[in-house]
Structure formats: C-alpha cells, structure tokens
Scaffold this active site. Structure first.
Site, PDB file in Angstrom:
ATOM      1  N   HIS A  64     -33.380  49.587   8.572  1.00 41.68           N
ATOM      2  CA  HIS A  64     -32.779  48.685   9.572  1.00 41.68           C
ATOM      3  C   HIS A  64     -33.015  49.337  10.928  1.00 41.68           C
ATOM      4  O   HIS A  64     -32.382  50.337  11.271  1.00 41.68           O
ATOM      5  CB  HIS A  64     -31.282  48.512   9.289  1.00 41.68           C
ATOM      6  CG  HIS A  64     -30.560  47.705  10.326  1.00 41.68           C
ATOM      7  ND1 HIS A  64     -29.979  46.482  10.064  1.00 41.68           N
ATOM      8  CD2 HIS A  64     -30.313  47.952  11.639  1.00 41.68           C
ATOM      9  CE1 HIS A  64     -29.420  46.012  11.163  1.00 41.68           C
ATOM     10  NE2 HIS A  64     -29.606  46.883  12.139  1.00 41.68           N
ATOM     11  N   LEU A  65     -33.977  48.787  11.682  1.00 43.59           N
ATOM     12  CA  LEU A  65     -34.382  49.422  12.936  1.00 43.59           C
ATOM     13  C   LEU A  65     -34.077  48.500  14.104  1.00 43.59           C
ATOM     14  O   LEU A  65     -34.860  47.624  14.454  1.00 43.59           O
ATOM     15  CB  LEU A  65     -35.891  49.724  12.898  1.00 43.59           C
ATOM     16  CG  LEU A  65     -36.412  50.448  11.646  1.00 43.59           C
ATOM     17  CD1 LEU A  65     -37.924  50.575  11.710  1.00 43.59           C
ATOM     18  CD2 LEU A  65     -35.762  51.815  11.497  1.00 43.59           C
ATOM     19  N   ASN A  70     -17.528  38.678  15.893  1.00 41.79           N
ATOM     20  CA  ASN A  70     -17.815  40.108  16.055  1.00 41.79           C
ATOM     21  C   ASN A  70     -17.154  40.509  17.370  1.00 41.79           C
ATOM     22  O   ASN A  70     -17.661  40.226  18.445  1.00 41.79           O
ATOM     23  CB  ASN A  70     -19.325  40.325  16.091  1.00 41.79           C
ATOM     24  CG  ASN A  70     -19.689  41.803  16.148  1.00 41.79           C
ATOM     25  OD1 ASN A  70     -18.830  42.662  16.363  1.00 41.79           O
ATOM     26  ND2 ASN A  70     -20.963  42.100  15.967  1.00 41.79           N
ATOM     27  N   ASN A 112     -31.424  48.589  17.910  1.00 45.50           N
ATOM     28  CA  ASN A 112     -31.035  49.575  18.915  1.00 45.50           C
ATOM     29  C   ASN A 112     -30.315  50.727  18.217  1.00 45.50           C
ATOM     30  O   ASN A 112     -30.508  51.896  18.535  1.00 45.50           O
ATOM     31  CB  ASN A 112     -30.176  48.891  19.975  1.00 45.50           C
ATOM     32  CG  ASN A 112     -30.287  49.607  21.290  1.00 45.50           C
ATOM     33  OD1 ASN A 112     -31.214  50.395  21.519  1.00 45.50           O
ATOM     34  ND2 ASN A 112     -29.325  49.381  22.149  1.00 45.50           N
ATOM     35  N   ARG A 167     -29.434  56.899  20.894  1.00 46.10           N
ATOM     36  CA  ARG A 167     -28.770  57.965  20.127  1.00 46.10           C
ATOM     37  C   ARG A 167     -29.809  58.945  19.585  1.00 46.10           C
ATOM     38  O   ARG A 167     -30.888  58.545  19.158  1.00 46.10           O
ATOM     39  CB  ARG A 167     -27.985  57.390  18.949  1.00 46.10           C
ATOM     40  CG  ARG A 167     -26.826  56.533  19.360  1.00 46.10           C
ATOM     41  CD  ARG A 167     -26.011  56.130  18.120  1.00 46.10           C
ATOM     42  NE  ARG A 167     -25.220  54.949  18.408  1.00 46.10           N
ATOM     43  CZ  ARG A 167     -25.192  53.860  17.633  1.00 46.10           C
ATOM     44  NH1 ARG A 167     -25.894  53.806  16.518  1.00 46.10           N
ATOM     45  NH2 ARG A 167     -24.449  52.850  17.983  1.00 46.10           N
ATOM     46  N   HIS A 199     -24.067  49.687   9.014  1.00 40.79           N
ATOM     47  CA  HIS A 199     -25.076  48.627   8.813  1.00 40.79           C
ATOM     48  C   HIS A 199     -25.065  48.103   7.382  1.00 40.79           C
ATOM     49  O   HIS A 199     -26.055  47.525   6.905  1.00 40.79           O
ATOM     50  CB  HIS A 199     -26.518  49.127   9.091  1.00 40.79           C
ATOM     51  CG  HIS A 199     -26.843  49.385  10.525  1.00 40.79           C
ATOM     52  ND1 HIS A 199     -27.748  50.353  10.911  1.00 40.79           N
ATOM     53  CD2 HIS A 199     -26.406  48.812  11.669  1.00 40.79           C
ATOM     54  CE1 HIS A 199     -27.853  50.359  12.225  1.00 40.79           C
ATOM     55  NE2 HIS A 199     -27.033  49.446  12.719  1.00 40.79           N
ATOM     56  N   ARG A 205     -16.520  40.749  11.456  1.00 37.11           N
ATOM     57  CA  ARG A 205     -17.222  42.014  11.223  1.00 37.11           C
ATOM     58  C   ARG A 205     -16.278  43.124  11.652  1.00 37.11           C
ATOM     59  O   ARG A 205     -15.847  43.180  12.795  1.00 37.11           O
ATOM     60  CB  ARG A 205     -18.484  42.066  12.068  1.00 37.11           C
ATOM     61  CG  ARG A 205     -19.150  43.419  12.025  1.00 37.11           C
ATOM     62  CD  ARG A 205     -20.486  43.400  12.731  1.00 37.11           C
ATOM     63  NE  ARG A 205     -21.138  44.683  12.540  1.00 37.11           N
ATOM     64  CZ  ARG A 205     -21.353  45.547  13.523  1.00 37.11           C
ATOM     65  NH1 ARG A 205     -20.985  45.266  14.764  1.00 37.11           N
ATOM     66  NH2 ARG A 205     -21.950  46.681  13.272  1.00 37.11           N
ATOM     67  N   GLU A 252     -26.648  39.119   9.688  1.00 41.27           N
ATOM     68  CA  GLU A 252     -25.310  39.594   9.339  1.00 41.27           C
ATOM     69  C   GLU A 252     -24.287  38.468   9.400  1.00 41.27           C
ATOM     70  O   GLU A 252     -23.359  38.418   8.599  1.00 41.27           O
ATOM     71  CB  GLU A 252     -24.912  40.750  10.261  1.00 41.27           C
ATOM     72  CG  GLU A 252     -25.703  42.014   9.947  1.00 41.27           C
ATOM     73  CD  GLU A 252     -25.586  43.075  11.010  1.00 41.27           C
ATOM     74  OE1 GLU A 252     -24.739  43.959  10.859  1.00 41.27           O
ATOM     75  OE2 GLU A 252     -26.334  43.009  12.005  1.00 41.27           O
TER      76      GLU A 252
HETATM   77  P1  AMP Z   1     -31.374  44.812  17.540  1.00 40.93           P
HETATM   78  O1  AMP Z   1     -30.381  45.902  17.835  1.00 40.93           O
HETATM   79  O2  AMP Z   1     -31.566  44.546  16.084  1.00 40.93           O
HETATM   80  O3  AMP Z   1     -31.141  43.565  18.344  1.00 40.93           O
HETATM   81  O4  AMP Z   1     -32.787  45.374  18.047  1.00 40.93           O
HETATM   82  C1  AMP Z   1     -33.026  45.743  19.369  1.00 40.93           C
HETATM   83  C2  AMP Z   1     -34.357  46.462  19.452  1.00 40.93           C
HETATM   84  O5  AMP Z   1     -35.394  45.591  18.976  1.00 40.93           O
HETATM   85  C3  AMP Z   1     -34.764  46.889  20.870  1.00 40.93           C
HETATM   86  O6  AMP Z   1     -35.229  48.223  20.843  1.00 40.93           O
HETATM   87  C4  AMP Z   1     -35.924  45.970  21.178  1.00 40.93           C
HETATM   88  O7  AMP Z   1     -36.852  46.600  21.996  1.00 40.93           O
HETATM   89  C5  AMP Z   1     -36.518  45.723  19.822  1.00 40.93           C
HETATM   90  N1  AMP Z   1     -37.337  44.518  19.815  1.00 40.93           N
HETATM   91  C6  AMP Z   1     -36.948  43.239  19.919  1.00 40.93           C
HETATM   92  N2  AMP Z   1     -38.011  42.415  19.954  1.00 40.93           N
HETATM   93  C7  AMP Z   1     -39.114  43.209  19.894  1.00 40.93           C
HETATM   94  C8  AMP Z   1     -40.524  42.981  19.895  1.00 40.93           C
HETATM   95  N3  AMP Z   1     -41.025  41.747  19.961  1.00 40.93           N
HETATM   96  N4  AMP Z   1     -41.335  44.059  19.813  1.00 40.93           N
HETATM   97  C9  AMP Z   1     -40.835  45.292  19.747  1.00 40.93           C
HETATM   98  N5  AMP Z   1     -39.528  45.578  19.735  1.00 40.93           N
HETATM   99  C10 AMP Z   1     -38.681  44.555  19.812  1.00 40.93           C
END
Ligand code: AMP
Length: 389
Positions: free
Chosen positions: A195-196, A7, A198, A228, A167, A78, A370
């Site tokens: 898909h939640l 990536n 960042n 965003r 995504h 990717r 991914e």
């Molecule tokens: P990603 O982009 O999929 O890596 O997700 C990042 C997001 O996941 C950030 O907003 C983090 O705060 C959130 N995140 C990661 N671990 C946790 C957790 N244990 N509890 C709440 N949010 C989390």
C-alpha cells in the site's frame, strides 16, 4: 442499505454516502479547517466550521439531497487505533466509545478526532446505528514473534509498546480483490501487498490473514514515505536528544520532514519522478532509497508467507506510478518477478495483472477503496446485530 462513511480528523471531516447494494457512491466531500475560527468557504469549499457538529450541519443538506428522500441506514467510521481489543468492526455503544478513548494515548492525534465524529453523529441522529472499523484490526492475526519488539517486557505490559500495524482496512480489501482476480479462495491466498500512498506499508498475507506488516507501534515504522522516514537506527534519536532536540522536534523531523521530502525536497511522487527524469540527482537517490527499501521488505515477506502467490500494488503511488513499480520490480529479479512494460504502463481504474507471462508470480495493481470496505462492513454489522431490520 444506505451508509454514510465518515473519516474524522482533528480539523477535517471526510464523508461519503454509499448505496451498498448498488455499489454506488451517492455523494462525497471534505470539510476542512474545523475549529480554526476562520468561518470561510466562499469558493464552494466547506471550510472553517466551529466544531465537528457544525461541520455535519454544513454537509447535512448535501447528504440528504443525495439520499433523495430515502433514510440513512447506518454510519460507518474509520477509527485509527483499535489496540489489542478490536479485531473486527463493531457496533458503537457508549462502552465502545470509552474503549476507543482509552486507546487515545496510542493514537493521540487520531482516536480523539474519530470520537468527535462519532459523538457528532450520535447527537444529530441518535437513532442511526454507528459502526467503528479499525485501521489496526486486520493485523490482529500477527503472531507474537512478529509483533514483539526486543525491549524489556514491561514496556509492552505496562505501556502497550508493541507493533500494531495500520492500513488494515485497505490491505484486507485489496487482498480479497486480488485473490478473487486470480481465482484463489481468500483463505488460501498467500501474498505481499504494498500500500503505497503518502503513508506506505507492506503486509504479508498468509491464508488470507495478515502475518506481518511494516508499520509498527505507530505508522512511522517501515517504508520510506512521503514525509516519514520509515525504519532507522533508534540511537539517532538518542544522539539528537543529547544534542538538545526536543520530543516535538524529533516528531516533526521524523513524521513531517523526512521520507521523499527529506531526501528530495518534495513529498509528491509525481514531482520526484519528474525531477529524477530531468536529471535531479537527489530525486533519483530518493527513488533508489525508497524502491530498495520496499524491495527488501517484499523479499522478506515472500519468505515470511512461505512463497507469495502474488505481489499487489495499491494506493496513490502503487496504483498510478508505473515508474516506481518498475523500479521496485527491477530489484526483485531474484524472485523471478518480471513486469510486462505495456501492461505496467496502462492507465486503468480496474484491478489488473501487470506482470509478463514468464514472471514467477503474478504482479497486480488493485485500486484500494477503504470507504467501500467500511460501508460494506458497516452494513454487515448492522444487519447481523438487528435481525428485525
Ligand atoms: P494516497 O495517500 O493514496 O492518496 O497517495 C498519495 C501519493 O500518490 C502521492 O505521493 C502522489 O504523488 C501519488 N500519486 C498520485 N497520483 C500519481 C501519479 N499519477 N503518478 C505518481 N504518483 C501519484
């Protein structure tokens, strides 16, 4: 088959070496601050190579140590934007590289960086087949009425302004895993996937295919994200433009200073949940805005798919924040969605059901992967394109 997954960003290169048949990860890492001229790294981190080729040199020894004398079979990349052309992962050729570069105007930060990674590998290992997998590809099945913006047609025909969605690799992988967990054939699976991370997006899945998704022309549209804004009235930009904001100011505000960060001063969901728990009113409002907006999308997509058979949470927040999942579920009472508080609160890396037996549809948490999806797709493309292998 041994696959290196890359990536490649403008100043970073994330890699993972996978044994596809064994389903195992042999090595992974991240090179940062590429081209920033600081050449540092002392603390074990790899930072500051001159370019992507040098970045690859720096990780070469780690990759080969992980392979234990075996040869790499393929490299999977990717690639963010596949435009209207790419609906599937493809074997990289010079023509494919040119096609990816032609899409640069649609993803000016990402596609050139992805090509840097592809070219660096081609130079270092010219005989290893490379496969490109596109973040937009899974959403190529959106019907036209879902991908059209209601703007003059020439904006689409002359500038490619339409909804593409992102995504896709994650949504596709998670949809398959969720269908398998529920014992529903993928091609009969109707669901809403959230898909939640960042970056965040929802996908409407009908018959295993994407029929709508919340990100659009760029990853800015849709949900409230870490930094965003998601959806807003575009007239705000006209208003601010007239007040003297430059395109760069607007871009920074919408992509880097908005979302949870704009509302609560922090883009990390853990901190926002913690602050809200400690009585911070702005953090509580950020959670309310984000969960309300997501619930509206879920309701809309439930209708779009003709009645979802499941609601699935994935990525950093979707997989880990039981608090945020609970906030969203509370707003979905009209759909008969009910979480089981115990199951929702469990910590697990496994795909699982978190709804109560009385819930109208099952709610699932399915960790996304991914890299695994790219490695498997790469192995499949390479096997089918070279029968002698
Ligand atoms: P990603 O982009 O999929 O890596 O997700 C990042 C997001 O996941 C950030 O907003 C983090 O705060 C959130 N995140 C990661 N671990 C946790 C957790 N244990 N509890 C709440 N949010 C989390």
């Amino acid at each position: 088959m041994l696959v290196l997954v890359i990536n490649s960003g403008s100043s970073s290169l994330k890699y993972q070496v996978r044994d596809v048949d064994a389903g195992s990860v042999l090595a992974e890492g991240l090179v940062e601050e590429i081209g920033m001229g600081n050449g540092g790294g002392g603390d074990g981190r790899i930072v500051g190579p001159r370019d992507h080729a040098e970045a690859l040199e720096r990780v070469d020894a780690k990759i080969h140590a992980a392979l234990g004398g075996r040869a790499l079979d393929a490299v999977g990349h990717r690639v963010v934007h596949g435009g209207e052309r790419f609906a599937e992962p493809v074997l990289v050729t010079n023509e494919i590289i040119r096609a990816i570069e032609r899409l640069n105007p649609l993803a000016p930060l990402h596609n050139p960086a992805n090509v840097l990674g592809i070219r660096a590998i081609a130079k270092k290992w010219p005989d290893i087949p490379q496969v490109a997998m596109f973040d937009t590809a899974f959403h190529r099945t959106l019907p036209e009425y879902a991908w059209r913006y209601a703007v003059p047609d020439e904006l689409y025909s002359n500038h490619g302004i339409r909804r593409y969605g992102f995504h896709g690799t994650s949504h596709e992988y998670v949809a398959h895993r969720a269908a398998a967990l529920l014992d529903i054939p993928s091609e009969e699976f109707d669901a809403v996937i959230a898909h939640l991370g960042n970056g965040a997006s929802v996908a409407a899945i009908r018959g295993g295919q994407s029929i709508d998704t919340s990100m659009g022309f760029t990853p800015l549209e849709g949900l409230v994200m870490g930094t965003r804004s998601g959806d807003l009235d575009p007239s705000i930009l006209v208003f601010l433009g007239r007040a003297g904001w430059s395109p760069e100011d607007l871009d920074a505000m919408l992509n880097r200073q908005s979302g949870l960060k704009g509302l609560a001063g922090n883009n990390d969901m853990r901190s926002v949940v913690e602050a809200a728990g400690a009585g911070d009113a702005k953090a509580a409002m950020a959670l309310a805005v984000a969960s309300y907006r997501l619930a509206k999308y879920i309701g809309g997509y439930h209708v779009a798919v003709g009645g979802a058979k499941a609601l699935v949470f994935t990525a950093g927040i979707g997989e880990n924040s039981h608090q945020f999942r609970a906030l969203v579920a509370e707003r979905l009472g009209a759909l008969g969605v009910q979480l089981d508080a115990g199951l929702n609160g469990e910590r697990s890396r496994e795909p699982r059901v978190i709804s109560s037996t009385s819930s109208a549809i099952p709610v699932l948490v399915v960790p996304t992967d991914e890299e695994r999806a790219i490695a498997e797709a790469t192995a499949a493309v390479v096997s089918s394109s070279s029968p002698a292998r």
